[in-house]
Design an enzyme around this catalytic site. Structure first.
Site, PDB file in Angstrom:
ATOM      1  N   ASN A   1       6.331  -2.966 -21.341  1.00 37.42           N
ATOM      2  CA  ASN A   1       6.271  -2.437 -19.975  1.00 37.42           C
ATOM      3  C   ASN A   1       6.264  -3.541 -18.916  1.00 37.42           C
ATOM      4  O   ASN A   1       5.945  -3.284 -17.758  1.00 37.42           O
ATOM      5  CB  ASN A   1       5.031  -1.559 -19.808  1.00 37.42           C
ATOM      6  CG  ASN A   1       5.058  -0.360 -20.731  1.00 37.42           C
ATOM      7  OD1 ASN A   1       6.120   0.193 -21.000  1.00 37.42           O
ATOM      8  ND2 ASN A   1       3.897   0.030 -21.233  1.00 37.42           N
TER       9      ASN A   1
ATOM     10  N   HIS B   1      -1.066  11.121 -18.754  1.00 40.94           N
ATOM     11  CA  HIS B   1      -1.511  10.105 -19.710  1.00 40.94           C
ATOM     12  C   HIS B   1      -2.917  10.396 -20.242  1.00 40.94           C
ATOM     13  O   HIS B   1      -3.755  10.985 -19.535  1.00 40.94           O
ATOM     14  CB  HIS B   1      -1.510   8.743 -19.001  1.00 40.94           C
ATOM     15  CG  HIS B   1      -1.699   7.581 -19.920  1.00 40.94           C
ATOM     16  ND1 HIS B   1      -2.927   7.025 -20.162  1.00 40.94           N
ATOM     17  CD2 HIS B   1      -0.820   6.887 -20.658  1.00 40.94           C
ATOM     18  CE1 HIS B   1      -2.793   6.010 -21.006  1.00 40.94           C
ATOM     19  NE2 HIS B   1      -1.515   5.902 -21.322  1.00 40.94           N
TER      20      HIS B   1
ATOM     21  N   GLU C   1       1.551  11.821 -12.539  1.00 39.65           N
ATOM     22  CA  GLU C   1       2.055  10.437 -12.609  1.00 39.65           C
ATOM     23  C   GLU C   1       3.307  10.327 -11.756  1.00 39.65           C
ATOM     24  O   GLU C   1       4.086  11.276 -11.696  1.00 39.65           O
ATOM     25  CB  GLU C   1       2.405  10.069 -14.062  1.00 39.65           C
ATOM     26  CG  GLU C   1       1.198  10.089 -14.963  1.00 39.65           C
ATOM     27  CD  GLU C   1       1.528   9.706 -16.406  1.00 39.65           C
ATOM     28  OE1 GLU C   1       2.455   8.929 -16.638  1.00 39.65           O
ATOM     29  OE2 GLU C   1       0.835  10.225 -17.294  1.00 39.65           O
TER      30      GLU C   1
ATOM     31  N   SER D   1       4.995   8.379 -18.449  1.00 42.11           N
ATOM     32  CA  SER D   1       5.075   7.192 -19.304  1.00 42.11           C
ATOM     33  C   SER D   1       5.933   7.381 -20.542  1.00 42.11           C
ATOM     34  O   SER D   1       6.513   6.428 -21.038  1.00 42.11           O
ATOM     35  CB  SER D   1       3.671   6.758 -19.724  1.00 42.11           C
ATOM     36  OG  SER D   1       3.027   7.791 -20.450  1.00 42.11           O
TER      37      SER D   1
ATOM     38  N   ASP E   1      -0.927   8.573 -10.663  1.00 47.32           N
ATOM     39  CA  ASP E   1      -0.973   7.333 -11.439  1.00 47.32           C
ATOM     40  C   ASP E   1       0.411   6.703 -11.363  1.00 47.32           C
ATOM     41  O   ASP E   1       1.400   7.265 -11.832  1.00 47.32           O
ATOM     42  CB  ASP E   1      -1.368   7.655 -12.890  1.00 47.32           C
ATOM     43  CG  ASP E   1      -1.599   6.388 -13.707  1.00 47.32           C
ATOM     44  OD1 ASP E   1      -0.942   5.370 -13.415  1.00 47.32           O
ATOM     45  OD2 ASP E   1      -2.407   6.424 -14.650  1.00 47.32           O
TER      46      ASP E   1
ATOM     47  N   HIS F   1       3.798   3.312 -14.082  1.00 49.57           N
ATOM     48  CA  HIS F   1       5.184   2.979 -14.462  1.00 49.57           C
ATOM     49  C   HIS F   1       6.151   3.026 -13.288  1.00 49.57           C
ATOM     50  O   HIS F   1       7.363   2.911 -13.486  1.00 49.57           O
ATOM     51  CB  HIS F   1       5.654   3.926 -15.571  1.00 49.57           C
ATOM     52  CG  HIS F   1       4.826   3.811 -16.797  1.00 49.57           C
ATOM     53  ND1 HIS F   1       5.061   2.873 -17.773  1.00 49.57           N
ATOM     54  CD2 HIS F   1       3.707   4.473 -17.184  1.00 49.57           C
ATOM     55  CE1 HIS F   1       4.144   2.975 -18.720  1.00 49.57           C
ATOM     56  NE2 HIS F   1       3.307   3.939 -18.385  1.00 49.57           N
TER      57      HIS F   1
ATOM     58  N   LYS G   1       1.742  -3.760 -16.056  1.00 50.47           N
ATOM     59  CA  LYS G   1       3.124  -3.397 -16.401  1.00 50.47           C
ATOM     60  C   LYS G   1       4.075  -4.227 -15.535  1.00 50.47           C
ATOM     61  O   LYS G   1       4.300  -5.379 -15.844  1.00 50.47           O
ATOM     62  CB  LYS G   1       3.285  -1.888 -16.307  1.00 50.47           C
ATOM     63  CG  LYS G   1       2.253  -1.185 -17.240  1.00 50.47           C
ATOM     64  CD  LYS G   1       2.496   0.255 -17.423  1.00 50.47           C
ATOM     65  CE  LYS G   1       1.325   0.978 -18.079  1.00 50.47           C
ATOM     66  NZ  LYS G   1       0.951   0.550 -19.408  1.00 50.47           N
TER      67      LYS G   1
HETATM   68  C1  LIG Z   1       0.294   6.381 -16.911  1.00 45.67           C
HETATM   69  C2  LIG Z   1      -0.636   5.335 -17.428  1.00 45.67           C
HETATM   70  N1  LIG Z   1      -1.836   5.173 -16.835  1.00 45.67           N
HETATM   71  C3  LIG Z   1      -2.700   4.254 -17.255  1.00 45.67           C
HETATM   72  C4  LIG Z   1      -2.408   3.437 -18.312  1.00 45.67           C
HETATM   73  C5  LIG Z   1      -3.435   2.463 -18.756  1.00 45.67           C
HETATM   74  O1  LIG Z   1      -3.289   1.266 -18.044  1.00 45.67           O
HETATM   75  P1  LIG Z   1      -3.894  -0.068 -18.674  1.00 45.67           P
HETATM   76  O2  LIG Z   1      -2.993  -0.463 -19.784  1.00 45.67           O
HETATM   77  O3  LIG Z   1      -3.922  -1.026 -17.530  1.00 45.67           O
HETATM   78  O4  LIG Z   1      -5.265   0.285 -19.166  1.00 45.67           O
HETATM   79  C6  LIG Z   1      -1.169   3.558 -18.952  1.00 45.67           C
HETATM   80  C7  LIG Z   1      -0.745   2.733 -20.084  1.00 45.67           C
HETATM   81  O5  LIG Z   1      -1.134   1.903 -20.638  1.00 45.67           O
HETATM   82  C8  LIG Z   1      -0.266   4.530 -18.505  1.00 45.67           C
HETATM   83  O6  LIG Z   1       0.913   4.696 -19.102  1.00 45.67           O
END
Ligand SMILES: Cc1ncc(COP(=O)(O)O)c(C=O)c1O
Length: 384
Positions: free
Chosen positions: A48, A134, A178, A182, A207, A210, A230
């Site tokens: 990512n 997620h 989101e 993801s 969120d 991505h 990411k």
């Molecule tokens: C949509 C989404 N939110 C949050 C996260 C978590 O973020 P982090 O890896 O910084 O904990 C992810 C993936 O890892 C994700 O795909």
């Protein structure tokens, strides 16, 4: 056998029987687009790091300088040990970038979600959750104790009817979605969602894990949450919001109050990455352009983000195809339940500014050769 080990062995046997056990494969990233796995060098489509910044010399230099000056770790919660000025600078910068009053940095995107959601809603409240949200949003919603209502993916009619039927039962309501999903790479209809939510005085948390650095937002939610891990290539999470919301979270988000602060080097790396992101807009345009080259070549619907799923159905097929792609020098991870719904296992392809056009074309050929997509699909789409 100790009952604890017997429990673990029985659970593992169930996972094995369903082809759902996860295994770690030693893999080193050796360049922004390549990994080393055993004696093989693979082009990675499973990362990512959408802008190739994790290995950018400017980002690395900023992190190294911060380690040299301030050490490896933060030492304690920011409320306990004192607030490192680099974190404040990063928050100021993130807020400016997102156009909000303020921001708060967390240990990761996961920690941001599970800290923010329960700080804003509780057992007397409602959470309305897109069904493909997620896992960390689901965890945050569960931790809050609020009643959770799930709406079908991106189904704004269902969101509106749930709010019409249930909003009056709760003191507060929070909608979770989101910007870019993801595992599907599609985007939420955010303008429509915000209009519906606001008409019921429901708050919205989006969120942007991505989306940041890759897609142009069509609208901004009052709660813009994301990760530094990411497109920014580093580590950490954040929430951008109004000043009173951020101020409240400094006292009430448990993953902020009771967790060690982000290492200063992670803040320095993110600041350097934001500099690059703002100075080099052509870099941000590249992952989507490459993803669209790929979807056009395969006759798929045009990519909406850097992520393109190739649906293959069963977990065993996804695993076999992923292994076959390794033989062609490509790393494309198999995504299986429970990360995605039963029967929708897929190859998740993630494009990065670090790929070149030849990498994309080679992946198309490899997918055809392993049978992940059929040449008949291309004929139907008029691509042969
Ligand atoms: C949509 C989404 N939110 C949050 C996260 C978590 O973020 P982090 O890896 O910084 O904990 C992810 C993936 O890892 C994700 O795909």
């Amino acid at each position: 056998m100790h009952s604890l080990d017997a429990f673990a062995e029985a659970k593992l046997a169930t996972l094995d029987a369903r082809h759902l056990r996860r295994r770690l494969t030693p893999t080193a990233r050796i360049s922004p687009a390549h990994v080393q796995r055993g004696d093989r060098t693979l082009i990675s489509f499973s990362c990512n790091d959408y802008l190739g910044l994790a290995q950018d010399p400017r980002v690395k230099a900023a992190a190294i300088a911060a380690v040299e000056q301030y050490g490896a770790g933060a030492g304690a919660s920011r409320l306990v040990t004192g607030d490192h000025p680099l974190l404040g600078r990063l928050e100021h910068r993130l807020a400016r970038f997102k156009g909000t009053d303020a921001a708060l940095v967390f240990g990761s995107g996961y920690l941001a979600n599970i800290g923010v959601i329960p700080a804003l809603v509780g057992p007397a409240d409602l959470v309305l959750l897109d069904e493909l949200s997620h896992a960390c949003m689901v965890s945050g919603a569960r931790l809050s104790g609020a009643r959770i209502l799930t709406f079908a993916h991106n189904d704004m009619d269902e969101l509106a009817s749930l709010l019409a039927a249930e909003r009056h039962t709760a003191a507060r309501a929070l909608v979770l979605t989101e910007r870019v999903f993801s595992m599907d790479g599609d985007r939420a209809p955010l303008s429509a969602l915000l209009a519906i939510a606001e008409s019921y005085d429901a708050w919205t948390l989006v969120d942007d894990a991505h989306g940041l650095g890759v897609v142009t937002p069509d609208a901004a939610a009052p709660l813009e949450l994301g990760t530094l891990s990411k497109a920014l290539g580093g580590f950490g999470g954040y929430l951008c919001a109004s000043a009173p919301v951020i101020e409240l979270l400094k006292s009430r988000a448990r993953t902020f109050v009771y967790a060690t602060g982000l290492p200063p080097a992670a803040a320095a790396a993110a600041l350097a990455a934001l500099d690059i992101l703002e100075a080099e807009p052509e870099r941000s345009a590249r992952p989507l352009a490459l993803a669209r080259r790929f979807t056009a070549a395969l006759g798929l619907a045009p990519a909406q983000s850097a992520i393109v799923p190739i649906h293959v159905g069963e977990a065993t097929r996804a695993l076999a195809l992923s292994a076959a792609l390794v033989e062609h020098g490509m790393l494309v991870v198999a995504i299986r339940p429970p990360t995605v719904p039963e029967g929708t296992a897929r190859l998740r392809v993630a494009f990065s500014a670090a790929h070149d056009e030849a990498d994309v074309d080679a992946l198309v050929q490899a997918l055809l050769q392993v049978g992940a997509v059929g040449s008949q699909d291309l004929e139907v789409a008029g691509c042969t």
